[in-house]
Scaffold this motif. Structure first.
Motif, mmCIF file in Angstrom:
data_model
loop_
_atom_site.group_PDB
_atom_site.id
_atom_site.type_symbol
_atom_site.label_atom_id
_atom_site.label_comp_id
_atom_site.label_asym_id
_atom_site.label_seq_id
_atom_site.Cartn_x
_atom_site.Cartn_y
_atom_site.Cartn_z
ATOM 1 N N LYS A 101 0.820 -1.203 0.000
ATOM 2 C CA LYS A 101 0.000 0.000 0.000
ATOM 3 C C LYS A 101 0.860 1.262 0.000
ATOM 4 N N VAL A 144 0.681 4.199 -2.879
ATOM 5 C CA VAL A 144 0.436 5.616 -2.587
ATOM 6 C C VAL A 144 1.551 6.470 -3.174
ATOM 7 N N THR A 204 1.090 9.307 -6.100
ATOM 8 C CA THR A 204 1.464 10.689 -5.807
ATOM 9 C C THR A 204 2.373 11.240 -6.898
ATOM 10 N N ASP A 264 -8.302 0.459 -0.008
ATOM 11 C CA ASP A 264 -9.087 0.625 1.215
ATOM 12 C C ASP A 264 -10.551 0.346 0.929
ATOM 13 N N PRO A 301 -5.251 7.805 -3.636
ATOM 14 C CA PRO A 301 -5.325 8.544 -2.374
ATOM 15 C C PRO A 301 -6.119 9.838 -2.517
ATOM 16 N N ASP A 302 -6.730 10.271 -1.421
ATOM 17 C CA ASP A 302 -7.535 11.495 -1.426
ATOM 18 C C ASP A 302 -6.763 12.699 -1.954
#
Length: 178
Positions: free
Chosen positions: A6, A10, A14, A92, A158-159
């Motif tokens: 994970k 991420v 990014t 998630d 990711p947010d």
């Protein structure tokens, strides 16, 4: 089969945020991000025929997981697993009320959980390659067919990469279930 940890996923996401040239059509109010790239790439496959085991237009079409794998690979450089059930083990877990564009949505369409996958595009709609005789299209999660078969969702982006995105999808909606 080896899956990305994970933390590495991420980090890759990014680093994958695109930079738009001044003449590209990025909405002015939206910061460019991985989700916009992902959904734009997915919309580029609208109308491509369904093909069982298919991984792209060059082989005659997509099945559901082939489409998701191609979109995430082309847009973000991610090598996702080949099947919907394997994809359901990534990211998630999120509830249907927490869906954001770019999330994976899963359905039970073959009397087994996680047998179908699509990409949530916002406004309670998702992009997918439905079944034999169908084409890549956008459909609503509100239809009786999809509501009864919804299994869950996973977030891989990711947010921080999920810039607001509101695609013009009204004209490309599908008409029903599989």
């Amino acid at each position: 089969m080896h899956f990305l940890p994970k933390s590495l996923l991420v980090a890759l996401l990014t680093l994958s945020a695109p930079v738009f040239a001044a003449d590209e059509a990025a909405p002015a109010e939206d910061a460019p991000g991985a989700v916009a790239t992902l959904i734009d790439k997915g919309f580029g496959f609208l109308g491509i025929k369904y093909r069982l085991g298919g991984t792209g237009p060059e082989v005659g079409g997509f099945d559901c997981s082939g489409l998701v794998r191609k979109v995430f690979g082309d847009a973000l450089g991610l090598n996702l697993p080949r099947t919907a059930s394997e994809m359901a083990r990534l990211g998630d877990k999120i509830g249907s009320k927490d869906l954001k564009p770019g999330d994976l949505v899963f359905f039970n369409t073959m009397r087994r959980t996680f047998s179908h996958v699509g990409i949530y595009v916002g406004d309670n709609k998702f992009l997918h390659s439905p079944s034999a005789g169908g084409v890549v299209r956008v459909e609503t999660l509100d239809s009786t067919y999809w509501m009864k078969r919804f299994n869950g969702a996973r977030r891989l982006v990711p947010d921080a990469q999920a810039a607001p995105y509101s695609p013009a999808i009204k004209a490309v909606e599908g008409s029903g279930g599989e």
